[in-house]
Design an enzyme around this catalytic site. Structure first.
Site, PDB file in Angstrom:
ATOM      1  N   ARG A 135      -3.123   3.317   8.525  1.00  0.00           N
ATOM      2  CA  ARG A 135      -3.446   2.170   7.670  1.00  0.00           C
ATOM      3  C   ARG A 135      -2.329   1.128   7.671  1.00  0.00           C
ATOM      4  NH1 ARG A 135      -4.671   4.735   1.877  1.00  0.00           N
ATOM      5  NH2 ARG A 135      -5.885   2.825   1.672  1.00  0.00           N
ATOM      6  N   ARG A 180       5.229 -49.082 -22.996  1.00  0.00           N
ATOM      7  CA  ARG A 180       5.895 -49.833 -21.935  1.00  0.00           C
ATOM      8  C   ARG A 180       5.412 -51.272 -21.939  1.00  0.00           C
ATOM      9  NH1 ARG A 180       4.909 -48.346 -15.747  1.00  0.00           N
ATOM     10  NH2 ARG A 180       2.945 -49.412 -16.206  1.00  0.00           N
ATOM     11  N   CYS A 198       7.932 -39.869 -16.682  1.00  0.00           N
ATOM     12  CA  CYS A 198       6.544 -40.282 -16.895  1.00  0.00           C
ATOM     13  C   CYS A 198       5.821 -40.524 -15.575  1.00  0.00           C
ATOM     14  CB  CYS A 198       6.479 -41.517 -17.778  1.00  0.00           C
ATOM     15  SG  CYS A 198       7.251 -42.955 -17.044  1.00  0.00           S
ATOM     16  N   HIS A 205     -15.879  -9.632   0.681  1.00  0.00           N
ATOM     17  CA  HIS A 205     -14.815 -10.523   1.152  1.00  0.00           C
ATOM     18  C   HIS A 205     -14.843 -11.881   0.464  1.00  0.00           C
ATOM     19  CE1 HIS A 205     -13.152 -13.499   4.070  1.00  0.00           C
ATOM     20  NE2 HIS A 205     -12.176 -12.617   4.090  1.00  0.00           N
ATOM     21  N   ARG A 237       0.717 -47.876 -21.483  1.00  0.00           N
ATOM     22  CA  ARG A 237       0.915 -49.117 -20.734  1.00  0.00           C
ATOM     23  C   ARG A 237       0.182 -50.257 -21.431  1.00  0.00           C
ATOM     24  NH1 ARG A 237      -1.795 -47.568 -15.412  1.00  0.00           N
ATOM     25  NH2 ARG A 237      -3.246 -46.810 -16.965  1.00  0.00           N
ATOM     26  N   GLU A 285      13.633 -46.438 -12.660  1.00  0.00           N
ATOM     27  CA  GLU A 285      12.737 -46.351 -11.497  1.00  0.00           C
ATOM     28  C   GLU A 285      13.283 -47.113 -10.299  1.00  0.00           C
ATOM     29  OE1 GLU A 285       8.964 -48.176 -12.470  1.00  0.00           O
ATOM     30  OE2 GLU A 285       9.909 -49.435 -13.971  1.00  0.00           O
ATOM     31  N   ARG A 302      -3.337  -1.186  -6.479  1.00  0.00           N
ATOM     32  CA  ARG A 302      -2.454  -2.349  -6.439  1.00  0.00           C
ATOM     33  C   ARG A 302      -2.829  -3.241  -7.608  1.00  0.00           C
ATOM     34  NH1 ARG A 302      -5.529  -4.619  -1.184  1.00  0.00           N
ATOM     35  NH2 ARG A 302      -7.554  -4.628  -2.175  1.00  0.00           N
ATOM     36  N   LYS A 356       0.829  -1.201   0.000  1.00  0.00           N
ATOM     37  CA  LYS A 356       0.000   0.000   0.000  1.00  0.00           C
ATOM     38  C   LYS A 356       0.867   1.255   0.000  1.00  0.00           C
ATOM     39  CE  LYS A 356      -3.736  -0.486   2.475  1.00  0.00           C
ATOM     40  NZ  LYS A 356      -4.267  -0.771   3.834  1.00  0.00           N
ATOM     41  N   SER A 394      13.317 -43.074 -19.349  1.00  0.00           N
ATOM     42  CA  SER A 394      12.158 -42.344 -18.852  1.00  0.00           C
ATOM     43  C   SER A 394      12.112 -42.563 -17.349  1.00  0.00           C
ATOM     44  CB  SER A 394      10.884 -42.866 -19.509  1.00  0.00           C
ATOM     45  OG  SER A 394       9.775 -42.235 -18.925  1.00  0.00           O
ATOM     46  N   GLY A 405      10.701 -43.098 -14.041  1.00  0.00           N
ATOM     47  CA  GLY A 405       9.451 -43.487 -13.401  1.00  0.00           C
ATOM     48  C   GLY A 405       9.557 -43.037 -11.952  1.00  0.00           C
ATOM     49  N   THR A 406       9.181 -41.782 -11.732  1.00  0.00           N
ATOM     50  CA  THR A 406       9.484 -41.190 -10.418  1.00  0.00           C
ATOM     51  C   THR A 406       8.556 -41.683  -9.317  1.00  0.00           C
ATOM     52  OG1 THR A 406       8.263 -39.284 -11.225  1.00  0.00           O
ATOM     53  CG2 THR A 406      10.662 -39.121 -11.196  1.00  0.00           C
ATOM     54  N   ASN A 407       7.436 -42.323  -9.673  1.00  0.00           N
ATOM     55  CA  ASN A 407       6.611 -42.888  -8.600  1.00  0.00           C
ATOM     56  C   ASN A 407       7.379 -43.999  -7.895  1.00  0.00           C
ATOM     57  OD1 ASN A 407       4.665 -41.199  -9.560  1.00  0.00           O
ATOM     58  ND2 ASN A 407       3.479 -42.796 -10.570  1.00  0.00           N
ATOM     59  N   ASP A 408       7.859 -44.953  -8.688  1.00  0.00           N
ATOM     60  CA  ASP A 408       8.612 -46.050  -8.085  1.00  0.00           C
ATOM     61  C   ASP A 408       9.973 -45.592  -7.588  1.00  0.00           C
ATOM     62  OD1 ASP A 408       7.268 -48.501  -7.833  1.00  0.00           O
ATOM     63  OD2 ASP A 408       7.141 -48.656 -10.016  1.00  0.00           O
ATOM     64  N   MET A 459      -5.695  -7.204   8.087  1.00  0.00           N
ATOM     65  CA  MET A 459      -4.970  -6.234   8.889  1.00  0.00           C
ATOM     66  C   MET A 459      -5.917  -5.082   9.183  1.00  0.00           C
ATOM     67  SD  MET A 459      -1.904  -7.582   8.921  1.00  0.00           S
ATOM     68  CE  MET A 459      -1.014  -6.140   9.386  1.00  0.00           C
ATOM     69  N   TYR A 510      11.844 -34.069 -22.307  1.00  0.00           N
ATOM     70  CA  TYR A 510      10.394 -33.891 -22.230  1.00  0.00           C
ATOM     71  C   TYR A 510       9.863 -34.299 -20.862  1.00  0.00           C
ATOM     72  CZ  TYR A 510       9.906 -38.957 -22.672  1.00  0.00           C
ATOM     73  OH  TYR A 510       9.977 -40.300 -22.451  1.00  0.00           O
ATOM     74  N   GLY A 547      -8.607  -7.763   4.241  1.00  0.00           N
ATOM     75  CA  GLY A 547      -9.409  -7.800   5.456  1.00  0.00           C
ATOM     76  C   GLY A 547      -8.712  -8.349   6.687  1.00  0.00           C
TER      77      GLY A 547
HETATM   78  P1  ADP Z   1      -7.514  -2.273   3.590  1.00  0.00           P
HETATM   79  O1  ADP Z   1      -6.090  -2.657   3.526  1.00  0.00           O
HETATM   80  O2  ADP Z   1      -8.327  -3.180   4.426  1.00  0.00           O
HETATM   81  O3  ADP Z   1      -8.084  -1.991   2.255  1.00  0.00           O
HETATM   82  P2  ADP Z   1      -7.256   0.561   3.925  1.00  0.00           P
HETATM   83  O4  ADP Z   1      -6.062   1.067   4.629  1.00  0.00           O
HETATM   84  O5  ADP Z   1      -7.199   0.658   2.457  1.00  0.00           O
HETATM   85  O6  ADP Z   1      -7.560  -0.900   4.410  1.00  0.00           O
HETATM   86  O7  ADP Z   1      -8.439   1.413   4.491  1.00  0.00           O
HETATM   87  C1  ADP Z   1      -9.742   0.992   4.660  1.00  0.00           C
HETATM   88  C2  ADP Z   1     -10.702   1.953   3.997  1.00  0.00           C
HETATM   89  O8  ADP Z   1     -10.501   3.284   4.463  1.00  0.00           O
HETATM   90  C3  ADP Z   1     -10.504   2.012   2.520  1.00  0.00           C
HETATM   91  O9  ADP Z   1     -11.765   2.074   1.908  1.00  0.00           O
HETATM   92  C4  ADP Z   1      -9.753   3.280   2.299  1.00  0.00           C
HETATM   93  O10 ADP Z   1     -10.001   3.835   1.040  1.00  0.00           O
HETATM   94  C5  ADP Z   1     -10.268   4.150   3.405  1.00  0.00           C
HETATM   95  N1  ADP Z   1      -9.266   5.149   3.782  1.00  0.00           N
HETATM   96  C6  ADP Z   1      -8.034   4.894   4.207  1.00  0.00           C
HETATM   97  N2  ADP Z   1      -7.351   6.039   4.418  1.00  0.00           N
HETATM   98  C7  ADP Z   1      -8.191   7.035   4.106  1.00  0.00           C
HETATM   99  C8  ADP Z   1      -8.060   8.442   4.118  1.00  0.00           C
HETATM  100  N3  ADP Z   1      -6.925   9.022   4.431  1.00  0.00           N
HETATM  101  N4  ADP Z   1      -9.127   9.174   3.746  1.00  0.00           N
HETATM  102  C9  ADP Z   1     -10.278   8.551   3.396  1.00  0.00           C
HETATM  103  N5  ADP Z   1     -10.466   7.254   3.379  1.00  0.00           N
HETATM  104  C10 ADP Z   1      -9.420   6.475   3.726  1.00  0.00           C
HETATM  105 MG    MG Z   2      -7.710  -0.724   0.970  1.00  0.00          MG
HETATM  106 MG    MG Z   3       6.702 -48.543 -12.179  1.00  0.00          MG
END
Ligand code: ADP
Ligand code: MG
Ligand code: MG
Length: 905
Positions: free
Chosen positions: A100, A651, A865, A485, A592, A779, A367, A27, A798, A800-803, A111, A885, A109
């Site tokens: 953040r 074979r 194989c 999510h 086979r 093998e 991102r 981020k 060839s 025969g990596t299983n055996d 952190m 191959y 979701g």
């Molecule tokens: P996550 O990694 O879970 O996406 P974010 O750090 O992006 O968490 O933040 C969660 C929400 O808060 C996001 O929708 C983001 O756009 C919003 N947000 C974060 N910083 C700001 C800010 N400075 N002003 C307005 N909205 C923010």
């Molecule tokens: Mg975000």
């Molecule tokens: Mg065999």
């Protein structure tokens, strides 16, 4: 301070950039890039990133910060203040910030982030005066109290509340109560007085539950939030997510402190998320959702139904809502221009967050966007055609698992037509899947442990559900959009998923769901179409449809341009051979012979084989083999014909013969009769074939040594089939492979037989030359070690990596269930060696085998194989050790084409 720990961005500049993800987290690095790169300089609210090294320091030093960090943070706050013309903690014109999290790799979701930091009883009046919007200020304050008490006071405070007793839940309940009293549905319907009242009740509740006052000093809030983000790295959910995604614990998170912009200032404000292309199918359309008068997480949290940003983002749920394109046309155009610039700059599909504050657009995150397999492949191919990326980049961007997703089954269209869906949602994860419905993540995990196929059904998922989602065949939610999510996680995993199926009502307590008038109990079968978003009753038939995907075919051509390894397939029938050819196989690495004795239509051939097996004398045996011969020739010929122009490794019979002796009385009687012996004699002969350790018994080449006529018959069948096809002007390349060898003398012995039969066939067909090779399976460890000798006769190896794995480890593949899980759990072995080649040991044997073999015979052809031939990591290894191959099952051929290309890059 000696080390640089802080990196500023804002005002058209940035100290960091996109390449510094390890230090700044994804981020922070991308905020710096958007804010400071000369091609971009997008409107990013100013702020700074505290590097991941501080997190590492924090954990190494009993939660202490490096010396001087506090002062330096305060200096950069001043820098933000200068740009924003506001002051943090100022009573007249206060600056608010967000704190953040941001690790190297996104962990959706997992952190924590806290918004509106700096609002206190002293700064509230100033912000009201400045904004002339009291409602907005109290709305921000109630959000701060909720986030802060949850993340900082409870989670980072190490408090583990009972289920449903977490502070956030308790505050939400208060809000629900007020909404009910006021008889309104949405948070936006609450007025200033409601919100003011809410803040008072919230603070009271926080004090009552957490036994502490809500902090009223801006700097206490700031440092509390920073510490909590660092602590969240070691939160339960984050740790379990890292296990699943293989993210190392040492990476740590960065913390971004950024000045707030407000999407909750009224109807000219909004917040939204978008993908520069559709992450569900790869279409080159701007795709996203937004919410008017909202902040941060509201869009993904499913509090209100978000509106589409444009026409193509519309779906059943939001089609009546005003799009951003219509509602705020100018802003949409601006956002659209950033979309183009960002894609051009990053040369990839991006996932972006934006906020509109009183008609001004701000960019808050970007991102590289997660995408499912079909989308990954379509985008990669499209971007090559748009000249945004090279074919090589396209190849490097798609993972073998993503190709695998396209090879996943879909619902048989015929079956689908007959079974109308009973509910609809959004198509969040492709393909089809059936399973029994369960309603909690724990049940999902437990049922899956019992080997059951299940579909996890939830109102909405949250990060606590990830393990259950993992265990499920598919995920179904009643609420949430394409950026919820469940959709995000399913997309990442390529799992079949339908979200926001609004007709579904779930009763968690009773473990039932209602659709229309029908009530369904836990354990009932359902089928999802994650490509269309349909929910079907019952278990529908699945089929494979990858060959119809044009992008996949183009993509695989790109792969072919980059790879050196040839890709063959393991196939025993013309049908399998045909399918594998369709997927691009360039030969058969394992055909086979014994396969003709199994399955449909094998009755007659099996009967004759059995007759041969229980023969007592050479004459009896030769007679039976003569009868068997035409069947064998026809069988081999069918596949050779299908693979015209490509090599086919055949074979010779491998398994111990007694495996074929019938056990049923009826069959035994029949056989005895055909041999003119009585049942007693038959039983005697069958018993003589018994072995204590058949896997290491009389099998493979050993059969050919004791019964040369068995080798003769097979070789004759192969060469006559070849000669007959040559007469039809069909070019075929048989390769005769002798299995389970450990000694060159075995090969010499069999080589003489092969040579003799060759000359006989040559004469019979009056052909000058039949192209064929003689080689062996490697093998047994001894074969690998004596490869220099083996290659004197063998023209190809060839592996025969299983055996080879079985005998190299001394692990019986059929019996590893008893101990392998413990080996993996305790880290005694890093992986199941039957799934991915053990490079340290078995791989070493392979290297020795190739080296010594090629010393004797420079142009020795080498392949694999065993089942490892379809495993991407093993394919990489095969490339590195110089094989010619790899051969894998027909369905894995596309994956192998990609893996081989990536290995060569
Ligand atoms: P996550 O990694 O879970 O996406 P974010 O750090 O992006 O968490 O933040 C969660 C929400 O808060 C996001 O929708 C983001 O756009 C919003 N947000 C974060 N910083 C700001 C800010 N400075 N002003 C307005 N909205 C923010
Ligand atoms: Mg975000
Ligand atoms: Mg065999």
């Amino acid at each position: 301070m000696i080390k640089k720990y802080l990196y500023f961005f804002g005002g058209g500049r940035a100290e960091g950039n996109e390449s510094m993800k390890n230090l700044l987290g994804g981020k922070g690095a991308n905020l710096a890039e958007m804010a400071g790169h000369k091609n971009l300089r997008l409107p990013v609210p100013p702020g700074f990133t505290i590097s991941t090294e501080v997190c590492t320091y924090f954990y190494a030093n009993k939660n202490q910060y490096p010396k001087g960090l506090r002062d330096d943070v305060h200096k950069l706050i001043k820098k933000i203040e200068a740009l924003m013309k506001r002051k943090f903690g100022d009573v007249e014109n206060p600056l608010l910030v967000s704190v953040r999290s941001g690790a190297r790799k996104s962990m959706p979701g997992m952190m924590e982030t806290i918004l509106n930091v700096g609002l206190t009883t002293k700064t509230i009046p100033g912000l009201i005066e400045q904004s002339k919007n009291e409602r907005f200020v109290y709305d921000s304050y109630r959000r701060l109290i909720t986030m802060y008490s949850d993340v900082v006071m409870e989670k980072a405070g190490g408090i583990e509340p009972d289920e449903n007793m977490g502070i956030r839940k308790q505050l939400d309940k208060i809000m629900d109560k007020i909404k009910a009293e006021r008889n309104v549905k949405n948070d936006t319907d609450l007025n200033v007085d409601d919100l003011k009242n809410l803040c008072v009740l919230f603070k009271k509740k926080v004090k009552a539950v957490l036994k502490k006052d809500f902090p009223d000093d801006p700097f206490d809030q700031l440092w509390g939030a920073i510490g909590a983000v660092f602590s969240s790295w070691n939160g339960k959910r984050a740790v379990s997510y890292r296990r699943i995604e293989n993210i190392p614990d040492e990476w740590g998170t960065a913390v971004n402190v950024q000045s707030m912009v407000f999407g909750n200032m009224g109807d000219d404000s909004a917040t939204g998320v978008a993908f520069t292309r559709n992450p569900g199918n790869g279409d080159n359309h701007f795709y996203g959702e937004y919410l008017v008068n909202a902040q941060g997480e509201d869009v993904v949290a499913g509090i209100r139904t978000p509106a589409p940003i444009n026409e193509v983002s519309k779906n059943d749920h939001n089609q009546k809502l005003v799009s951003l394109e219509k509602g705020m046309a100018k802003i949409y155009q601006e956002l659209f221009s950033y979309r183009k610039r960002l894609e051009k700059h990053y040369r990839d599909m991006l996932d972006i967050e934006f906020t509109i504050e009183k008609g001004r657009l701000f960019m808050l995150q970007c991102r590289v966007g997660k995408r499912n397999g079909p989308a990954a492949i379509k985008m990669a191919v499209d971007m090559v055609e748009e000249k945004l990326i090279t074919a090589k980049m396209a190849v490097s961007r798609v993972t073998p698992a993503q190709v695998d997703e396209l090879l996943h089954p879909i619902i048989d269209p015929k079956d689908e037509k007959l079974n109308r869906p009973i509910a609809h949602g959004l198509p969040a994860g492709p393909g089809g899947a059936s399973g029994m419905i369960v309603f909690s993540a724990i049940d999902a995990v437990n049922w899956a442990k019992d080997g059951k196929k299940i579909i996890l059904v939830r109102e909405e998922t949250n990060p606590e559900d990830v393990e259950g989602m993992r265990a499920a065949q598919a995920i179904l939610t009643a609420r949430g959009g394409m950026t919820s999510h469940a959709a995000l996680v399913a997309r990442g995993w390529g799992k079949c998923c339908v979200v926001g199926a609004g007709e579904i009502q779930i009763d968690y307590a009773k473990k039932t769901m209602t659709i229309g008038n029908e009530i369904f109990k836990e354990g009932e079968w359902f089928t999802l179409n994650g490509t269309k978003g349909n929910v079907h009753k019952g278990s529908l038939k699945m089929i494979d449809a990858s060959s119809e995907n044009k992008s996949l075919m183009k993509f695989l051509k790109f792969c072919d341009e980059s790879r050196r390894l040839k890709i063959r397939t393991n196939a025993d029938t013309p049908e399998d051979a045909k399918r594998a050819r369709m997927y691009g196989a360039e030969g058969i690495g394992l055909f086979r012979v014994e396969h003709m004795f199994y399955g449909k239509g094998s009755d007659k051939a099996l009967f004759l084989l059995r007759k041969m097996i229980v023969s007592k004398t050479v004459e009896e045996r030769i007679k039976a083999l003569k009868e068997l011969f035409p069947y064998m020739k026809a069988d081999i010929k069918g596949t050779l014909r299908e693979m015209k122009g490509y090599p086919v490794t055949i074979r010779l019979i491998d398994p111990p013969l007694h495996e074929f002796v019938p056990r049923e009385e009826e069959k035994r009687r029949e056989l005895a009769k055909s041999l003119n012996i009585d049942l007693k004699e038959f039983k005697k002969r069958a018993n003589q074939l018994h072995e204590n350790n058949p896997m290491m018994g009389h099998r493979g080449v050993r059969l050919g040594i004791t019964y040369p006529e068995i080798t003769e018959t097979q070789v004759r069948a192969i060469l006559e089939a070849t000669a007959e096809l040559m007469r039809e002007n069909i070019k075929v390349e048989p390769e005769i492979m002798i299995p389970v060898t450990c000694n060159v003398k075995e090969l010499e012995d069999q080589g003489i037989i092969i040579k003799r039969i060759y000359e006989e066939v040559q004469k019979k067909f009056k052909i000058k030359k039949i192209n064929y090779l003689v080689g062996t399976m490697i093998e047994i460890p001894r074969a690998a070690l004596t490869a220099g000798e083996m290659a004197k006769i063998a023209e190809f190896f060839s592996f025969g990596t299983n055996d080879l794995t079985q005998m190299g480890f001394g692990f019986s593949r059929d019996d590893i269930g008893g101990f392998l899980p413990d080996y993996l759990e305790r880290g005694i072995l890093p992986d199941d060696p039957f799934q991915t080649i053990d490079q340290e040991g078995i791989g070493e044997l392979m290297k020795i085998g190739i080296e010594r073999g090629r010393k004797t015979r420079k142009n020795l052809k080498v392949g694999i194989c065993g089942e490892h031939g379809g495993d991407p990591r093993s394919i990489d290894f095969c490339h590195k050790v110089g094989m010619n191959y790899v051969s894998c099952s027909p369905f894995r051929v596309p994956i192998a084409r990609l893996a081989a290309a990536q290995a060569a890059m």
